[in-house]
Write a protein that holds these residues in place. Structure first.
Motif, PDB file in Angstrom:
ATOM      1  N   GLU A  49       8.790  13.456   4.841  1.00 52.88           N
ATOM      2  CA  GLU A  49       7.855  12.724   3.969  1.00 52.88           C
ATOM      3  C   GLU A  49       8.354  11.321   3.653  1.00 52.88           C
ATOM      4  OE1 GLU A  49       6.693  14.853   0.466  1.00 52.88           O
ATOM      5  OE2 GLU A  49       5.538  16.316   1.620  1.00 52.88           O
ATOM      6  N   ARG A  50       9.663  11.142   3.593  1.00 44.30           N
ATOM      7  CA  ARG A  50      10.229   9.810   3.319  1.00 44.30           C
ATOM      8  C   ARG A  50      10.303   8.949   4.576  1.00 44.30           C
ATOM      9  NH1 ARG A  50      13.572  13.205   0.464  1.00 44.30           N
ATOM     10  NH2 ARG A  50      15.253  12.994   1.994  1.00 44.30           N
ATOM     11  N   GLY A  51       9.898   9.495   5.715  1.00 48.25           N
ATOM     12  CA  GLY A  51       9.904   8.725   6.961  1.00 48.25           C
ATOM     13  C   GLY A  51      11.271   8.588   7.575  1.00 48.25           C
ATOM     14  N   GLU A  52      12.154   9.516   7.302  1.00 45.60           N
ATOM     15  CA  GLU A  52      13.530   9.431   7.784  1.00 45.60           C
ATOM     16  C   GLU A  52      13.786  10.232   9.061  1.00 45.60           C
ATOM     17  OE1 GLU A  52      15.480   9.010   3.321  1.00 45.60           O
ATOM     18  OE2 GLU A  52      15.719  10.882   4.427  1.00 45.60           O
ATOM     19  N   ARG A  53      12.801  10.960   9.540  1.00 45.22           N
ATOM     20  CA  ARG A  53      13.008  11.855  10.679  1.00 45.22           C
ATOM     21  C   ARG A  53      12.133  11.481  11.868  1.00 45.22           C
ATOM     22  NH1 ARG A  53      17.042  15.951  10.294  1.00 45.22           N
ATOM     23  NH2 ARG A  53      17.414  16.123   8.074  1.00 45.22           N
ATOM     24  N   ASN A  54      12.716  11.559  13.043  1.00 44.29           N
ATOM     25  CA  ASN A  54      11.956  11.499  14.291  1.00 44.29           C
ATOM     26  C   ASN A  54      11.689  12.955  14.635  1.00 44.29           C
ATOM     27  OD1 ASN A  54      10.733  10.663  16.596  1.00 44.29           O
ATOM     28  ND2 ASN A  54      12.611  10.202  17.694  1.00 44.29           N
ATOM     29  N   ILE A  55      10.629  13.478  14.096  1.00 36.11           N
ATOM     30  CA  ILE A  55      10.353  14.906  14.050  1.00 36.11           C
ATOM     31  C   ILE A  55      10.001  15.464  15.431  1.00 36.11           C
ATOM     32  CG2 ILE A  55       7.989  14.432  13.317  1.00 36.11           C
ATOM     33  CD1 ILE A  55       8.144  16.989  11.604  1.00 36.11           C
ATOM     34  N   ALA A  56      10.493  16.656  15.721  1.00 34.87           N
ATOM     35  CA  ALA A  56      10.245  17.332  16.998  1.00 34.87           C
ATOM     36  C   ALA A  56       8.837  17.918  17.034  1.00 34.87           C
ATOM     37  CB  ALA A  56      11.268  18.446  17.197  1.00 34.87           C
ATOM     38  N   LEU A  57       8.308  18.048  18.230  1.00 34.72           N
ATOM     39  CA  LEU A  57       6.968  18.569  18.429  1.00 34.72           C
ATOM     40  C   LEU A  57       6.776  19.930  17.755  1.00 34.72           C
ATOM     41  CD1 LEU A  57       4.171  18.507  19.714  1.00 34.72           C
ATOM     42  CD2 LEU A  57       5.209  19.419  21.801  1.00 34.72           C
ATOM     43  N   GLU A  58       7.728  20.823  17.908  1.00 36.77           N
ATOM     44  CA  GLU A  58       7.611  22.150  17.302  1.00 36.77           C
ATOM     45  C   GLU A  58       7.466  22.069  15.791  1.00 36.77           C
ATOM     46  OE1 GLU A  58       9.928  21.284  19.514  1.00 36.77           O
ATOM     47  OE2 GLU A  58       9.498  22.562  21.240  1.00 36.77           O
ATOM     48  N   ASN A  59       8.169  21.134  15.177  1.00 36.22           N
ATOM     49  CA  ASN A  59       8.092  20.973  13.722  1.00 36.22           C
ATOM     50  C   ASN A  59       6.783  20.315  13.298  1.00 36.22           C
ATOM     51  OD1 ASN A  59      10.575  22.195  13.528  1.00 36.22           O
ATOM     52  ND2 ASN A  59      11.696  20.278  13.409  1.00 36.22           N
ATOM     53  N   ILE A  60       6.259  19.417  14.123  1.00 34.22           N
ATOM     54  CA  ILE A  60       4.940  18.836  13.847  1.00 34.22           C
ATOM     55  C   ILE A  60       3.897  19.950  13.840  1.00 34.22           C
ATOM     56  CG2 ILE A  60       3.090  17.359  14.758  1.00 34.22           C
ATOM     57  CD1 ILE A  60       5.344  15.538  15.874  1.00 34.22           C
ATOM     58  N   LEU A  61       3.947  20.816  14.839  1.00 38.62           N
ATOM     59  CA  LEU A  61       2.987  21.911  14.934  1.00 38.62           C
ATOM     60  C   LEU A  61       3.133  22.879  13.766  1.00 38.62           C
ATOM     61  CD1 LEU A  61       3.194  22.557  18.773  1.00 38.62           C
ATOM     62  CD2 LEU A  61       1.389  21.354  17.522  1.00 38.62           C
ATOM     63  N   ALA A  62       4.364  23.156  13.355  1.00 41.80           N
ATOM     64  CA  ALA A  62       4.599  24.055  12.220  1.00 41.80           C
ATOM     65  C   ALA A  62       4.047  23.451  10.930  1.00 41.80           C
ATOM     66  CB  ALA A  62       6.090  24.358  12.080  1.00 41.80           C
ATOM     67  N   LEU A  67      -0.159  23.088   6.802  1.00 42.05           N
ATOM     68  CA  LEU A  67      -1.062  22.202   6.057  1.00 42.05           C
ATOM     69  C   LEU A  67      -2.534  22.444   6.398  1.00 42.05           C
ATOM     70  CD1 LEU A  67       1.048  18.946   6.349  1.00 42.05           C
ATOM     71  CD2 LEU A  67       0.525  20.179   4.221  1.00 42.05           C
ATOM     72  N   GLU A  68      -2.775  23.441   7.250  1.00 42.03           N
ATOM     73  CA  GLU A  68      -4.143  23.820   7.615  1.00 42.03           C
ATOM     74  C   GLU A  68      -4.911  22.655   8.235  1.00 42.03           C
ATOM     75  OE1 GLU A  68      -5.830  25.465   4.029  1.00 42.03           O
ATOM     76  OE2 GLU A  68      -4.153  26.847   3.783  1.00 42.03           O
ATOM     77  N   CYS A  69      -4.237  21.949   9.145  1.00 43.20           N
ATOM     78  CA  CYS A  69      -4.861  20.830   9.831  1.00 43.20           C
ATOM     79  C   CYS A  69      -4.390  20.845  11.284  1.00 43.20           C
ATOM     80  CB  CYS A  69      -4.500  19.500   9.161  1.00 43.20           C
ATOM     81  SG  CYS A  69      -2.767  19.017   9.310  1.00 43.20           S
ATOM     82  N   SER A  70      -4.871  19.903  12.072  1.00 44.61           N
ATOM     83  CA  SER A  70      -4.394  19.784  13.437  1.00 44.61           C
ATOM     84  C   SER A  70      -3.227  18.805  13.466  1.00 44.61           C
ATOM     85  CB  SER A  70      -5.519  19.285  14.363  1.00 44.61           C
ATOM     86  OG  SER A  70      -5.767  17.922  14.129  1.00 44.61           O
ATOM     87  N   ALA A  71      -2.422  18.902  14.500  1.00 47.00           N
ATOM     88  CA  ALA A  71      -1.310  17.959  14.658  1.00 47.00           C
ATOM     89  C   ALA A  71      -1.843  16.534  14.748  1.00 47.00           C
ATOM     90  CB  ALA A  71      -0.488  18.328  15.897  1.00 47.00           C
TER      91      ALA A  71
END
Length: 77
Positions: A49-62, A67-71
């Motif tokens: 949320e603070r913008g500190e991570r280059n988040i992995a695809l698996e975590n985006i999907l999770a 959050l009950e939304c699409s990636a």
């Protein structure tokens, strides 16, 4: 780098994190509850949320599922 992770805040990371936070607020979820739903650590979700991570695809999907939304809804413009 902190703890072996690149925590450089970029525009894309910040926009992604803002979308996660807005959707979390819309669902009236705490960081802890969102993390639990997504199977992630609350500290990790906070850093996303603070913008500190280059988040992995698996975590985006999770997060999207939690959050009950699409990636796509989480992607920066």
């Amino acid at each position: 780098m902190v703890g072996g992770h690149n925590r450089k805040r970029t525009k894309a990371r910040a926009e992604f994190g803002q979308k996660v936070r807005r959707l979390r607020y819309d669902l009236d979820l705490s960081i802890e509850k969102l993390a639990e739903r997504a199977g992630l650590h609350p500290n990790y979700v906070g850093s996303v949320e603070r913008g500190e991570r280059n988040i992995a695809l698996e975590n985006i999907l999770a997060l999207a599922k939690a959050l009950e939304c699409s990636a796509k809804d989480l992607m920066p413009e």
